[in-house]
Design a protein around this motif. Structure first.
Motif, PDB file in Angstrom:
ATOM      1  N   GLN A 246       0.826  -1.208   0.000  1.00 52.53           N
ATOM      2  CA  GLN A 246       0.000   0.000   0.000  1.00 52.53           C
ATOM      3  C   GLN A 246       0.863   1.261   0.000  1.00 52.53           C
ATOM      4  O   GLN A 246       1.991   1.280   0.484  1.00 52.53           O
ATOM      5  CB  GLN A 246      -0.929   0.004   1.208  1.00 52.53           C
ATOM      6  CG  GLN A 246      -0.264   0.293   2.533  1.00 52.53           C
ATOM      7  CD  GLN A 246      -1.290   0.541   3.633  1.00 52.53           C
ATOM      8  OE1 GLN A 246      -2.486   0.505   3.399  1.00 52.53           O
ATOM      9  NE2 GLN A 246      -0.803   0.797   4.828  1.00 52.53           N
ATOM     10  N   GLY A 247       0.297   2.348  -0.551  1.00 53.71           N
ATOM     11  CA  GLY A 247       0.993   3.625  -0.647  1.00 53.71           C
ATOM     12  C   GLY A 247       1.007   4.096  -2.084  1.00 53.71           C
ATOM     13  O   GLY A 247       0.438   3.478  -2.990  1.00 53.71           O
ATOM     14  N   ASP A 248       1.664   5.237  -2.301  1.00 52.69           N
ATOM     15  CA  ASP A 248       1.789   5.783  -3.652  1.00 52.69           C
ATOM     16  C   ASP A 248       2.994   5.128  -4.322  1.00 52.69           C
ATOM     17  O   ASP A 248       4.144   5.332  -3.890  1.00 52.69           O
ATOM     18  CB  ASP A 248       1.957   7.299  -3.606  1.00 52.69           C
ATOM     19  CG  ASP A 248       0.703   8.002  -3.104  1.00 52.69           C
ATOM     20  OD1 ASP A 248      -0.391   7.465  -3.345  1.00 52.69           O
ATOM     21  OD2 ASP A 248       0.825   9.067  -2.471  1.00 52.69           O
ATOM     22  N   ARG A 249       2.754   4.341  -5.346  1.00 58.75           N
ATOM     23  CA  ARG A 249       3.798   3.608  -6.062  1.00 58.75           C
ATOM     24  C   ARG A 249       3.910   4.111  -7.491  1.00 58.75           C
ATOM     25  O   ARG A 249       2.942   4.642  -8.056  1.00 58.75           O
ATOM     26  CB  ARG A 249       3.504   2.100  -6.075  1.00 58.75           C
ATOM     27  CG  ARG A 249       3.223   1.502  -4.696  1.00 58.75           C
ATOM     28  CD  ARG A 249       4.426   1.612  -3.796  1.00 58.75           C
ATOM     29  NE  ARG A 249       4.082   1.234  -2.435  1.00 58.75           N
ATOM     30  CZ  ARG A 249       4.830   1.530  -1.392  1.00 58.75           C
ATOM     31  NH1 ARG A 249       5.950   2.218  -1.546  1.00 58.75           N
ATOM     32  NH2 ARG A 249       4.465   1.161  -0.183  1.00 58.75           N
ATOM     33  N   VAL A 250       5.093   3.956  -8.066  1.00 59.12           N
ATOM     34  CA  VAL A 250       5.310   4.280  -9.474  1.00 59.12           C
ATOM     35  C   VAL A 250       5.714   2.991 -10.176  1.00 59.12           C
ATOM     36  O   VAL A 250       6.738   2.371  -9.836  1.00 59.12           O
ATOM     37  CB  VAL A 250       6.398   5.353  -9.650  1.00 59.12           C
ATOM     38  CG1 VAL A 250       6.664   5.586 -11.141  1.00 59.12           C
ATOM     39  CG2 VAL A 250       5.973   6.650  -8.987  1.00 59.12           C
ATOM     40  N   VAL A 251       4.884   2.575 -11.118  1.00 60.34           N
ATOM     41  CA  VAL A 251       5.128   1.355 -11.879  1.00 60.34           C
ATOM     42  C   VAL A 251       5.775   1.745 -13.207  1.00 60.34           C
ATOM     43  O   VAL A 251       5.215   2.539 -13.968  1.00 60.34           O
ATOM     44  CB  VAL A 251       3.805   0.590 -12.116  1.00 60.34           C
ATOM     45  CG1 VAL A 251       4.065  -0.644 -12.975  1.00 60.34           C
ATOM     46  CG2 VAL A 251       3.182   0.201 -10.787  1.00 60.34           C
ATOM     47  N   GLU A 252       6.979   1.218 -13.469  1.00 58.92           N
ATOM     48  CA  GLU A 252       7.681   1.484 -14.723  1.00 58.92           C
ATOM     49  C   GLU A 252       7.513   0.292 -15.645  1.00 58.92           C
ATOM     50  O   GLU A 252       7.749  -0.861 -15.252  1.00 58.92           O
ATOM     51  CB  GLU A 252       9.165   1.752 -14.463  1.00 58.92           C
ATOM     52  CG  GLU A 252       9.434   3.022 -13.677  1.00 58.92           C
ATOM     53  CD  GLU A 252      10.920   3.333 -13.591  1.00 58.92           C
ATOM     54  OE1 GLU A 252      11.711   2.639 -14.278  1.00 58.92           O
ATOM     55  OE2 GLU A 252      11.295   4.258 -12.851  1.00 58.92           O
ATOM     56  N   ILE A 253       7.107   0.579 -16.885  1.00 57.68           N
ATOM     57  CA  ILE A 253       6.901  -0.468 -17.887  1.00 57.68           C
ATOM     58  C   ILE A 253       7.819  -0.148 -19.057  1.00 57.68           C
ATOM     59  O   ILE A 253       7.691   0.906 -19.691  1.00 57.68           O
ATOM     60  CB  ILE A 253       5.424  -0.516 -18.330  1.00 57.68           C
ATOM     61  CG1 ILE A 253       4.522  -0.721 -17.110  1.00 57.68           C
ATOM     62  CG2 ILE A 253       5.210  -1.612 -19.350  1.00 57.68           C
ATOM     63  CD1 ILE A 253       3.052  -0.637 -17.429  1.00 57.68           C
ATOM     64  N   SER A 254       8.768  -1.048 -19.317  1.00 53.58           N
ATOM     65  CA  SER A 254       9.788  -0.764 -20.330  1.00 53.58           C
ATOM     66  C   SER A 254       9.890  -1.924 -21.323  1.00 53.58           C
ATOM     67  O   SER A 254       9.677  -3.094 -20.964  1.00 53.58           O
ATOM     68  CB  SER A 254      11.148  -0.532 -19.666  1.00 53.58           C
ATOM     69  OG  SER A 254      11.533  -1.653 -18.899  1.00 53.58           O
ATOM     70  N   LEU A 255      10.222  -1.544 -22.558  1.00 55.68           N
ATOM     71  CA  LEU A 255      10.376  -2.508 -23.643  1.00 55.68           C
ATOM     72  C   LEU A 255      11.426  -1.955 -24.594  1.00 55.68           C
ATOM     73  O   LEU A 255      11.412  -0.750 -24.899  1.00 55.68           O
ATOM     74  CB  LEU A 255       9.034  -2.700 -24.364  1.00 55.68           C
ATOM     75  CG  LEU A 255       8.950  -3.833 -25.389  1.00 55.68           C
ATOM     76  CD1 LEU A 255       9.051  -5.186 -24.693  1.00 55.68           C
ATOM     77  CD2 LEU A 255       7.628  -3.764 -26.162  1.00 55.68           C
ATOM     78  N   PRO A 256      12.368  -2.787 -25.057  1.00 53.12           N
ATOM     79  CA  PRO A 256      13.392  -2.285 -25.985  1.00 53.12           C
ATOM     80  C   PRO A 256      12.768  -1.566 -27.176  1.00 53.12           C
ATOM     81  O   PRO A 256      11.729  -1.964 -27.699  1.00 53.12           O
ATOM     82  CB  PRO A 256      14.150  -3.556 -26.405  1.00 53.12           C
ATOM     83  CG  PRO A 256      13.954  -4.504 -25.260  1.00 53.12           C
ATOM     84  CD  PRO A 256      12.568  -4.226 -24.745  1.00 53.12           C
TER      85      PRO A 256
END
Length: 696
Positions: A237-247
């Protein structure tokens, strides 16, 4: 024989026995033996004596002893007292003096102390033992490693056992990874006992469904790779930052607010093709860069630009010609652009008054005024300097298309000082004041031959050269009521004198002076008038606060014109000039005994300030409307003195203050003249005031 042998006597012989003669026996003294080892008292006597002495001692002890009672918590604690202390009931019997004691009990910390017993009274002393710390065994469900906090402070623990917790009410918090904190308030009993606490932990995460287009992108949360799309992630729980990366695609950063136990599905993330990297540099460096008209920074610079588009790159720097380039990038590609900037020059002519001044450009001596300088087309700091004058400074940006001119007017130190002093100010009550810089020698008063002259208009030679500010108008009712909210200027035979924009009247000289002090305090200036108990007792001629005009200042402002002294506000001759001021005209016929039949000022009594033409200095109503309180105490001279007074402020002693100028009540020749002087101290319906202040 040493004694007569006893012979049995028969009853028949008893008579004869009574007459038997007792024969004396021979005596031989016992011989004393020399040596001194003979006991004087028998052992039995010694025992008896000892018992007697002991009894006496016990009796004395009992008479002198006092009881000492140690009251303990817990009550079953053991008490040990130093010295001779006989247990007696709940306490001990001791002789007067100081004793140390030790109180101990199982499960408590022992306690030592000292007590003094006097011969006058019995002693009672309370001792409370502190319980030994307790221990707490925390059992989590599910069984996971946990940290234990007591009253917010973490304590050492091993396998969930926290030792040596002080007895009493304690707030226990169990903290562990991926679970919400568990808090309970429990009573630690201490006494070296171990208590148990079961903590049912609730998960601190939620399931978050994450997908992308195209799929197979790497998902990272706070630097930790948790899988590839699509996936269901357990996020704390909390404010999260999800990073989504692809070449060959731009990385997407998605902020997610996670609430424990609340599952959610993120909208599918569209991954755009990766930006290209553009490295920009210039010679010289520090050139500003715009991309498609948007400023992006200065060289050297790295930019990420969208692929597949043509971007317009512009380099520009002061003093150099701008350069433009067009560039397009493929996804994930890198490109470098370096440009050489060409310098651009412009011509600037610099003159000065007076001529012959030195010219400094960007801190370097470049020549003298009157010359033309060829400079790079960028901002330059220009300084023109000449001995005896203040420096002149400006900035200039030369243009290759147009020659420019800088004209420097050099000022002396005095001129520069006055250029920084405003010509007009507004005081805290809202009135305008103008700067006056007199430098004049003139004669106050009037000649004996002048028609209408009064005896108090004695001629005085005055030099006035101290600059001052003076109000353009008399103080109005609105302004004065900011000082005294309930003040009323009243009325005359039903004609109101109390409207906001009319000059304030029915104020004493002291009222006017105290208004000036209030205004000084409001504007953060040093007060001129010294007061005691609401009375003005003196003044400070060095103060920069507000005050009433001096008589010399008022006379100069009202009368001095081109080296001569004016007779009337409108000139030197009668009749009264049109729109010259507010005097006793036909409109005031019902209020005053004498009026000007051929003049009309449109008002029966006072008129709004600034209703008539200002004098050449920009001041209103120095003649007419209301007469004015003056700073100076009133006095009468004895004739024209050869002594010249410089910036006079009036005599030191007097009972009254000067009043200058005519009012709406006046129509006679004597009062209309600007040399007319009056005096007073008390309020009048035709006397007001204006404010002044010295320039420091």
């Amino acid at each position: 024989m040493t004694a007569k042998e006893a012979v049995p006597v028969r009853d028949g012989d008893r008579a004869e026995e009574e007459f038997t003669v007792i024969q004396p026996a021979g005596f031989t003294p016992v011989q004393e033996t020399s040596g001194g080892n003979r006991l004087l008292l028998s052992p039995r006597a010694l025992v008896i004596t000892g018992c007697l002495l002991l009894g006496v001692l016990v009796l004395v002890y009992l008479l002198a002893a006092r009881s000492l009672i140690i009251e303990t918590q817990p009550v079953d604690a053991d008490v040990s007292i130093s010295g001779l202390a006989l247990p007696l009931g709940d306490g001990h019997l001791v002789l007067p003096g100081k004793y140390t004691y030790t109180v101990s009990a199982t499960g408590y910390l022992p306690k030592n102390g000292e007590v003094e017993v006097t011969g006058e009274e019995h002693s009672r002393h309370a001792v409370k033992l502190e319980r030994l710390p307790g221990h707490l065994q925390v059992i989590t469900d599910p069984p996971v490693p946990a940290r234990i906090l007591v009253n917010g402070e973490e304590v050492a623990s091993e396998d969930g056992l926290a030792k040596n917790i002080p007895a009493g009410t304690r707030r226990i918090t169990v903290v562990t990874e991926r679970y919400l904190p568990f808090t309970r308030e429990i009573e630690i009993e201490g006494l070296d006992n171990t208590q148990h606490l079961r903590a049912a932990l609730r998960p601190a995460w939620a399931n978050v469904d994450i997908s992308s287009h195209p799929p197979g992108a790497t998902v990272t949360v706070e630097g930790e790779v948790i899988g590839t799309t699509p996936l269901t992630a357990q996020l704390i729980q909390g404010d999260r930052v999800v990073e989504i990366s692809l070449p060959e695609h731009n990385t997407a950063k998605i902020p997610v607010a996670v609430t424990a136990g609340v599952n959610q599905t993120l909208a599918p993330v569209e991954l755009a093709a990766a930006d290209g990297l553009l490295r920009l540099s210039s010679s010289p460096s520090g050139a500003s860069i715009t991309v498609n008209g948007e400023f992006r920074g200065q060289t050297p610079l790295e930019l990420s630009l969208s692929p597949g588009d043509v971007h317009q790159i512009r380099f520009f720097k002061d003093g150099f010609a701008s350069v433009e380039r067009r560039v397009d990038l493929s996804p994930g590609s890198e490109k470098e652009i370096n440009v050489d900037l060409s310098a651009v020059f412009g011509r600037v002519r610099i003159t000065s008054s007076p001529a012959g001044a030195q010219v400094f450009i960007d801190g370097e001596l470049a020549g003298t005024s009157g010359n033309t300088f060829t400079l790079p087309a960028r901002n330059h700091n220009i300084l023109v300097r000449k001995e005896g004058y203040e420096d002149y400074q400006t900035t200039v940006t030369p243009s290759a298309k147009l020659e420019q001119t800088v004209r420097a007017v050099l000022l002396t130190a005095e001129q520069a000082r006055w250029s920084s002093i405003p010509a007009e100010i507004t005081h805290g009550a809202g009135g305008r004041m103008l700067l006056m810089r007199p430098n004049a020698e003139f004669t106050m008063g009037s000649s004996r031959r002048e028609q209408g002259r009064r005896a108090n208009e004695v001629l005085r030679r005055v030099t006035l050269n101290r600059p001052f500010y003076i109000g353009t108008t008399e103080v109005t009712n609105r302004q004065f009521r900011r000082f005294k909210r309930m003040h009323s200027s009243s009325h005359v035979n039903g004609v109101s004198l109390d409207n906001d924009n009319l000059p304030v009247v029915n104020v004493s000289w002291t009222d006017a002076a105290l208004f000036c002090n209030w205004l000084s305090q409001r504007d953060g200036l040093r007060q001129v008038y010294q007061t005691s108990g609401g009375r003005v007792t003196g003044f400070d001629a060095s103060a920069n606060g507000y005050r009433l005009p001096t008589e010399a200042e008022w006379a100069w402002a009202a009368r001095f014109r081109n080296g001569t002294m004016l007779k009337f506000p409108w000139g030197n001759e009668l009749p009264v000039g049109k729109n010259s001021g507010n005097y006793a005209d036909n409109n005031a016929a019902q209020l005053v005994p004498a009026v000007l039949r051929s003049y009309s000022d449109r008002y029966a009594a006072t008129a709004p300030v600034a209703s008539y033409t200002a004098n050449p200095y920009g001041l209103y109503d120095l003649g007419g409307n209301v007469s004015e309180w003056i700073h100076d105490l009133y006095t009468i001279g004895t004739g024209l003195s050869m002594r010249r007074e410089e910036n006079p402020v009036g005599p030191q002693d007097g009972d009254y203050h000067v009043i200058r100028g005519s009012s709406w009540r006046h129509a006679g020749l004597t009062e209309l003249r600007l040399s007319f002087r009056d005096y007073g101290a008390e309020p009048r319906s035709d006397v007001g005031f204006r404010v002044a202040r010295w320039v420091k």
